[in-house]
Design an enzyme around this catalytic site. Structure first.
Site, PDB file in Angstrom:
ATOM      1  N   ASN A   1      -1.637  -8.706  -1.659  1.00 15.38           N
ATOM      2  CA  ASN A   1      -0.367  -9.045  -0.996  1.00 15.38           C
ATOM      3  C   ASN A   1      -0.699  -9.692   0.342  1.00 15.38           C
ATOM      4  O   ASN A   1      -1.102  -9.009   1.282  1.00 15.38           O
ATOM      5  CB  ASN A   1       0.471  -7.769  -0.805  1.00 15.38           C
ATOM      6  CG  ASN A   1       1.765  -8.047  -0.041  1.00 15.38           C
ATOM      7  OD1 ASN A   1       2.123  -9.199   0.200  1.00 15.38           O
ATOM      8  ND2 ASN A   1       2.460  -6.988   0.333  1.00 15.38           N
TER       9      ASN A   1
ATOM     10  N   LYS B   1       1.274 -10.968   2.426  1.00 16.20           N
ATOM     11  CA  LYS B   1       2.338 -10.805   3.433  1.00 16.20           C
ATOM     12  C   LYS B   1       2.579 -12.157   4.119  1.00 16.20           C
ATOM     13  O   LYS B   1       2.429 -13.197   3.478  1.00 16.20           O
ATOM     14  CB  LYS B   1       1.982  -9.679   4.409  1.00 16.20           C
ATOM     15  CG  LYS B   1       1.611  -8.392   3.638  1.00 16.20           C
ATOM     16  CD  LYS B   1       1.551  -7.160   4.476  1.00 16.20           C
ATOM     17  CE  LYS B   1       1.184  -5.974   3.596  1.00 16.20           C
ATOM     18  NZ  LYS B   1       1.251  -4.700   4.283  1.00 16.20           N
TER      19      LYS B   1
ATOM     20  N   HIS C   1       9.056  -3.443  -1.369  1.00 10.37           N
ATOM     21  CA  HIS C   1       7.946  -3.150  -0.438  1.00 10.37           C
ATOM     22  C   HIS C   1       8.524  -2.453   0.787  1.00 10.37           C
ATOM     23  O   HIS C   1       9.632  -2.769   1.228  1.00 10.37           O
ATOM     24  CB  HIS C   1       7.232  -4.447  -0.039  1.00 10.37           C
ATOM     25  CG  HIS C   1       5.949  -4.181   0.666  1.00 10.37           C
ATOM     26  ND1 HIS C   1       5.910  -3.823   1.989  1.00 10.37           N
ATOM     27  CD2 HIS C   1       4.659  -4.168   0.226  1.00 10.37           C
ATOM     28  CE1 HIS C   1       4.647  -3.607   2.334  1.00 10.37           C
ATOM     29  NE2 HIS C   1       3.869  -3.817   1.287  1.00 10.37           N
TER      30      HIS C   1
ATOM     31  N   GLU D   1       8.008  -2.809   3.784  1.00 10.67           N
ATOM     32  CA  GLU D   1       8.392  -3.722   4.875  1.00 10.67           C
ATOM     33  C   GLU D   1       9.748  -4.367   4.601  1.00 10.67           C
ATOM     34  O   GLU D   1      10.483  -4.695   5.533  1.00 10.67           O
ATOM     35  CB  GLU D   1       7.277  -4.766   5.081  1.00 10.67           C
ATOM     36  CG  GLU D   1       6.050  -4.120   5.721  1.00 10.67           C
ATOM     37  CD  GLU D   1       4.715  -4.727   5.322  1.00 10.67           C
ATOM     38  OE1 GLU D   1       4.685  -5.867   4.826  1.00 10.67           O
ATOM     39  OE2 GLU D   1       3.688  -4.045   5.522  1.00 10.67           O
TER      40      GLU D   1
ATOM     41  N   GLU E   1       2.747   3.275  -2.320  1.00 10.68           N
ATOM     42  CA  GLU E   1       2.225   2.841  -1.025  1.00 10.68           C
ATOM     43  C   GLU E   1       2.771   3.745   0.071  1.00 10.68           C
ATOM     44  O   GLU E   1       3.874   3.521   0.588  1.00 10.68           O
ATOM     45  CB  GLU E   1       2.681   1.399  -0.737  1.00 10.68           C
ATOM     46  CG  GLU E   1       2.119   0.365  -1.687  1.00 10.68           C
ATOM     47  CD  GLU E   1       1.982  -0.996  -1.014  1.00 10.68           C
ATOM     48  OE1 GLU E   1       0.888  -1.544  -1.072  1.00 10.68           O
ATOM     49  OE2 GLU E   1       2.952  -1.483  -0.406  1.00 10.68           O
TER      50      GLU E   1
ATOM     51  N   GLY F   1      -1.624  -0.842   6.536  1.00  5.17           N
ATOM     52  CA  GLY F   1      -2.071  -1.594   7.705  1.00  5.17           C
ATOM     53  C   GLY F   1      -2.584  -0.713   8.844  1.00  5.17           C
ATOM     54  O   GLY F   1      -2.775  -1.185   9.952  1.00  5.17           O
TER      55      GLY F   1
ATOM     56  N   SER G   1      -4.199   0.399   2.954  1.00  5.83           N
ATOM     57  CA  SER G   1      -5.561   0.370   3.493  1.00  5.83           C
ATOM     58  C   SER G   1      -6.633   0.513   2.419  1.00  5.83           C
ATOM     59  O   SER G   1      -7.685   1.095   2.670  1.00  5.83           O
ATOM     60  CB  SER G   1      -5.732   1.417   4.594  1.00  5.83           C
ATOM     61  OG  SER G   1      -4.849   1.132   5.674  1.00  5.83           O
TER      62      SER G   1
HETATM   63  P1  13P Z   1      -2.829  -2.909   3.761  1.00  7.55           P
HETATM   64  O1  13P Z   1      -3.817  -2.986   2.600  1.00  7.55           O
HETATM   65  O2  13P Z   1      -3.037  -3.983   4.764  1.00  7.55           O
HETATM   66  O3  13P Z   1      -2.752  -1.544   4.312  1.00  7.55           O
HETATM   67  O4  13P Z   1      -1.391  -3.233   3.111  1.00  7.55           O
HETATM   68  C1  13P Z   1      -0.995  -2.534   1.993  1.00  7.55           C
HETATM   69  C2  13P Z   1       0.252  -3.149   1.479  1.00  7.55           C
HETATM   70  O5  13P Z   1       1.303  -3.012   2.061  1.00  7.55           O
HETATM   71  C3  13P Z   1       0.155  -3.942   0.255  1.00  7.55           C
HETATM   72  O6  13P Z   1       1.412  -4.270  -0.226  1.00  7.55           O
END
Ligand code: 13P
Length: 249
Positions: free
Chosen positions: A9, A11, A96, A98, A167, A173, A211
């Site tokens: 992803n 982002k 997601h 976010e 997640e 992150g 992560s």
């Molecule tokens: P990270 O791997 O950067 O923690 O992000 C995970 C994520 O949100 C994947 O959709």
């Protein structure tokens, strides 16, 4: 053994030049041979066409980071499932954290998005996960079950066509990964919930995200109910992403 699924992803990262370099590096380093995991990259919508062109003929699929719950019409800024289908997009992330956090997406909206994707042959990757406060309050199971239940209820017999990603919000992150045991425990809960809704639950890919990196992927992916990964930051570095893909064989 079931083939694992690794989805990067990106982002809101990338540029035409950086994407081309990353995708070319992935293709160049692609592991050949039996047992290679299924892989896709979820790119920003502006770059779907670029990714489709770069990845044509490769084993790497294209995914979208979101999809509209509406079919067509006056929804400024949105991307329909039919448009994704037009670009040969195989997967769309839905729900997601976010999107839930910054765009106010509710369980009901997420469920409609999953259904809209399925209707056009795009596989929804339904994201669920608890915040740190929810985990500390002992609500993890309750939260992820509530999030997934909305989708199960909406899509009915199509449940077996979903991909589900656990997640934990506190692991995204932050560099704080769930331990393999913590992740497996939640995955087992989700598997049981899916099994109650579908006889084909064993075939549903349950991804872990938060992560995941080149150093911890192998242990996470070794868990019984972890069928793959949804990888953020580490998917932006070809070498790291290829190491994760190799760990998923
Ligand atoms: P990270 O791997 O950067 O923690 O992000 C995970 C994520 O949100 C994947 O959709």
């Amino acid at each position: 053994m079931k083939k694992k699924l690794i989805v990067g992803n990106w982002k809101m990262n990338g540029s035409l030049a950086a994407n081309a370099a990353l995708l070319q590096a992935l293709k160049a380093g692609w592991p050949r041979g039996r047992g290679t995991a299924a892989v896709a990259v979820a790119v920003p919508s502006a770059y779907l066409a670029q990714a489709q062109a770069e990845l044509a003929g490769s084993d790497i699929g294209v995914a979208a980071q979101d999809v509209s719950q509406h079919e067509v019409g006056a929804y400024t800024g949105e991307l329909s499932a039919a448009m994704l289908q037009d670009f040969g997009v195989r997967f769309a992330l839905v729900g997601h954290s976010e999107r839930r956090q910054y765009h106010g997406e509710t369980d009901a909206v997420v469920a409609m998005k999953a259904q809209a994707a399925l209707a056009k042959g795009v596989t929804p990757i339904v994201c669920v996960g608890e915040t740190l406060a929810e985990r500390e309050a002992g609500q993890t199971e309750q939260v992820v079950k509530r999030q997934l239940a909305a989708v199960i209820h909406q899509v009915g017999p199509c449940v077996s066509e979903l991909v589900v990603a656990y997640e934990p919000v506190w692991a995204i992150g932050t560099g704080k990964t769930a331990t393999p045991e913590q992740a497996q425990a939640v995955h087992a809960v989700l598997r049981a919930q899916l099994a109650a809704a579908s006889a084909k639950a064993d075939g549903i890919a349950l991804l872990y995200g938060g992560s995941m990196n080149a150093g911890n992927a192998e242990q996470l992916l070794a868990q019984a109910d972890i069928d793959g990964g949804l990888v953020g930051g580490a998917s932006l570095k070809a070498a790291d992403f290829l190491t994760i893909i190799a760990a998923a064989r």
